[in-house]
Design a protein around this motif. Structure first.
Motif, PDB file in Angstrom:
ATOM      1  N   ARG A  45       0.772  -1.190  -0.077  1.00 38.94           N
ATOM      2  CA  ARG A  45       0.100  -0.008   0.139  1.00 38.94           C
ATOM      3  C   ARG A  45       0.933   1.344  -0.101  1.00 38.94           C
ATOM      4  N   LEU A  46       2.063   0.892   0.321  1.00 39.57           N
ATOM      5  CA  LEU A  46       3.194   2.391   0.521  1.00 39.57           C
ATOM      6  C   LEU A  46       3.135   3.133  -0.769  1.00 39.57           C
ATOM      7  N   VAL A  47       3.434   2.504  -1.885  1.00 44.33           N
ATOM      8  CA  VAL A  47       3.561   3.180  -3.437  1.00 44.33           C
ATOM      9  C   VAL A  47       2.878   4.309  -3.492  1.00 44.33           C
ATOM     10  N   SER A  48       1.329   4.333  -2.997  1.00 45.41           N
ATOM     11  CA  SER A  48       0.367   5.290  -3.432  1.00 45.41           C
ATOM     12  C   SER A  48       0.624   6.292  -2.309  1.00 45.41           C
ATOM     13  N   SER A  49       1.195   5.992  -1.410  1.00 43.88           N
ATOM     14  CA  SER A  49       1.692   7.373  -0.460  1.00 43.88           C
ATOM     15  C   SER A  49       2.666   8.220  -0.799  1.00 43.88           C
ATOM     16  N   LEU A  50       3.723   7.650  -1.572  1.00 43.90           N
ATOM     17  CA  LEU A  50       4.655   8.695  -2.037  1.00 43.90           C
ATOM     18  C   LEU A  50       4.300   9.879  -2.398  1.00 43.90           C
ATOM     19  N   GLY A  61      11.269  10.466   6.233  1.00 42.92           N
ATOM     20  CA  GLY A  61       9.898   9.542   6.148  1.00 42.92           C
ATOM     21  C   GLY A  61      10.108   8.860   4.747  1.00 42.92           C
ATOM     22  N   TYR A  62      10.487   9.447   3.708  1.00 46.31           N
ATOM     23  CA  TYR A  62      10.247   9.164   2.318  1.00 46.31           C
ATOM     24  C   TYR A  62      11.274   7.678   2.080  1.00 46.31           C
ATOM     25  N   LEU A  63      12.482   8.225   2.852  1.00 42.43           N
ATOM     26  CA  LEU A  63      13.321   6.987   2.838  1.00 42.43           C
ATOM     27  C   LEU A  63      12.883   5.801   3.710  1.00 42.43           C
ATOM     28  N   TYR A  64      12.181   6.043   4.808  1.00 47.61           N
ATOM     29  CA  TYR A  64      11.808   4.956   5.396  1.00 47.61           C
ATOM     30  C   TYR A  64      10.611   4.029   4.750  1.00 47.61           C
ATOM     31  N   ILE A  65       9.822   4.809   3.836  1.00 47.22           N
ATOM     32  CA  ILE A  65       8.824   4.107   3.037  1.00 47.22           C
ATOM     33  C   ILE A  65       9.395   3.329   2.059  1.00 47.22           C
ATOM     34  N   LEU A  66      10.301   4.004   1.391  1.00 53.54           N
ATOM     35  CA  LEU A  66      10.817   3.367   0.097  1.00 53.54           C
ATOM     36  C   LEU A  66      11.687   2.161   0.534  1.00 53.54           C
ATOM     37  N   LYS A  67      12.282   2.290   1.706  1.00 56.64           N
ATOM     38  CA  LYS A  67      13.147   0.882   2.174  1.00 56.64           C
ATOM     39  C   LYS A  67      12.078  -0.143   2.497  1.00 56.64           C
ATOM     40  N   ALA A  68      11.012   0.150   3.126  1.00 57.12           N
ATOM     41  CA  ALA A  68       9.850  -0.819   3.182  1.00 57.12           C
ATOM     42  C   ALA A  68       9.416  -1.485   1.925  1.00 57.12           C
ATOM     43  N   ILE A  69       9.187  -0.382   1.032  1.00 58.18           N
ATOM     44  CA  ILE A  69       8.589  -0.984  -0.440  1.00 58.18           C
ATOM     45  C   ILE A  69       9.732  -1.952  -1.057  1.00 58.18           C
TER      46      ILE A  69
END
Length: 428
Positions: A45-50, A61-69
């Motif tokens: 679901r994280l791609v849609s939040s970028l 925050g962008y880094l943490y989300i990219l890392k999870a994706i």
């Protein structure tokens, strides 16, 4: 502000609200650490939040989300869209914020490298990875974990000139030995691609002579190229290792490089026909090592060495005589070799097209032009800076508790009461 972080929406909201100043960012960092498990579990679901975040403002925050994706498998179809997002992030992210989580930045950049290789488009990763290296570095003297990944992409994309930009740095800070081995190996390949064989020899020499407790594949491949580049640049190869080479390398490297050592031996004999026969017989081996292109340059260098020897004996010589002496097929081929050598500055000569004669000249450089003086001055300043850095490193090492403890343990292995025997033990 509500600090609830139990959903993707709340995490995005906290990232948006806590990215404006350093104290808020530090607090956000703690919250993101606590939310890593949630981020990973919700990675689809994280791609849609970028799009809700800006990589230059919300970098952490962008880094943490990219890392999870990127921790989840990425298909070839998904890779294209992600590459755009990652490249945009790398180019615009805040250095201060990514330095709070450097290991995650390294992970994201390495996955970026993997994706461009998956798409067989390494050139798409070259510019962003160079930016990533510069942003991760604390100083130009630091070797980062991303140097080797950037250089690999430059090798695959044949962007040798871009790769040279970081090889000009004087590296003195290395964290991981593997990073150093790969940096020097890929750097050597880039210098070969640029025909800067002196620099290539230096980098490959660093791999071959670096401390190692076990032989590794990087050192073996570097040694093969080291032999070839030595022949191209120096016209010879010595099988003896410097004293500071690890015993592991000295014992084993030759066993894995026998065709290359035989090639060097054949080169030393100076008989072109025999040398070419040997190369032809071992073409499959050199090709399987991806070294056939360099081997062909070795063959070409043998012709050049023989032409250079002629300049030491003759003032003038016909192109046909050069072809006969060097065992080239005709005078036209001899002319091509001589012209290329003149262009590369390997010999100084003039060709009379009318009568097919070559006149060998002295080196015209008098070392007194403004340009040459500036080059010499720049080299002296660089050497002085490196010397100062080495002195500083030596002083730091002499005060390091771990180093002093190791020296103390080494001293206990010897009887220092018997002073007369000490020089013999250390071969002084």
């Amino acid at each position: 502000m509500n600090l609830n972080m139990d959903s993707i929406e709340s995490i995005v909201a906290q990232i948006q609200g806590l990215s404006s100043n350093i104290s808020d960012v530090n607090h956000l960092h703690n919250l993101l650490k606590q939310s890593e498990e949630l981020l990973h579990s919700q990675s689809p679901r994280l791609v849609s939040s970028l799009p809700q975040l800006h990589p230059s403002i919300h970098s952490l925050g962008y880094l943490y989300i990219l890392k999870a994706i990127l921790s989840a498998p990425v298909s070839k179809e998904e890779a294209n869209g992600l590459l755009v997002s990652i490249a945009r992030f790398i180019n615009s992210c805040s250095v201060e914020q990514i330095h709070l989580a450097p290991e995650k930045f390294i992970f994201v950049c390495r996955r970026f490298k993997d994706l461009v290789m998956l798409l067989e488009a390494p050139i798409r990763g070259v510019a962003p990875m160079l930016t990533a290296v510069r942003k991760l570095q604390v100083s130009s003297e630091q070797l980062t974990a991303l140097h080797s990944d950037f250089l690999l992409l430059c090798v695959l994309a044949k962007c040798y000139k871009t790769g040279m930009s970081i090889l000009e740095d004087d590296i003195s800070e290395v964290d991981q030995p593997r990073d150093f081995f790969l940096y020097c190996y890929y750097g050597g390949m880039i210098c070969i691609g640029q025909k800067q064989f002196g620099k290539a020899l230096e980098l490959l020499h660093n791999v071959v002579t670096a401390p190692m407790s076990n032989l590794n594949a990087i050192a073996v491949e570097a040694y093969k190229k080291y032999i070839l580049v030595s022949l191209i640049h120096l016209g010879q190869f010595s099988t003896s290792f410097p004293k500071y080479t690890s015993s592991v390398a000295q014992r084993n490297l030759k066993n894995f490089s026998l065709p290359y050592l035989e090639l060097a031996n054949s080169y030393g004999n100076g008989k072109i026909s025999e040398f070419e026969t040997f190369v032809q017989a071992n073409t499959e081996k050199f090709e399987s090592d991806n070294n056939l292109g360099v081997v062909k340059q070795v063959v070409s260098s043998m012709y050049k060495r023989n032409i250079q020897r002629l300049t030491q004996t003759y003032l003038t010589l016909s192109l046909q005589d050069i072809a006969n002496t060097v065992q080239l097929s005709n005078s036209k081929e001899a002319e091509m070799h001589v012209l290329q050598m003149i262009e590369d500055g390997e010999i100084y000569a003039a060709i009379n097209q009318k009568d097919g004669m070559v006149r060998f000249l002295e080196d015209p450089e008098q070392y007194k032009t403004c340009e040459m003086i500036e080059r010499i001055d720049s080299s002296i300043k660089r050497i002085m800076a490196v010397s100062k850095k080495l002195t500083s490193m030596d002083e730091l090492m002499s005060c390091d508790p771990m180093y002093l403890a190791k020296v103390g343990r080494e001293k206990q292995r010897f009887d220092f009461d018997d002073f007369d025997s000490v020089p013999q033990r250390f071969n002084i």
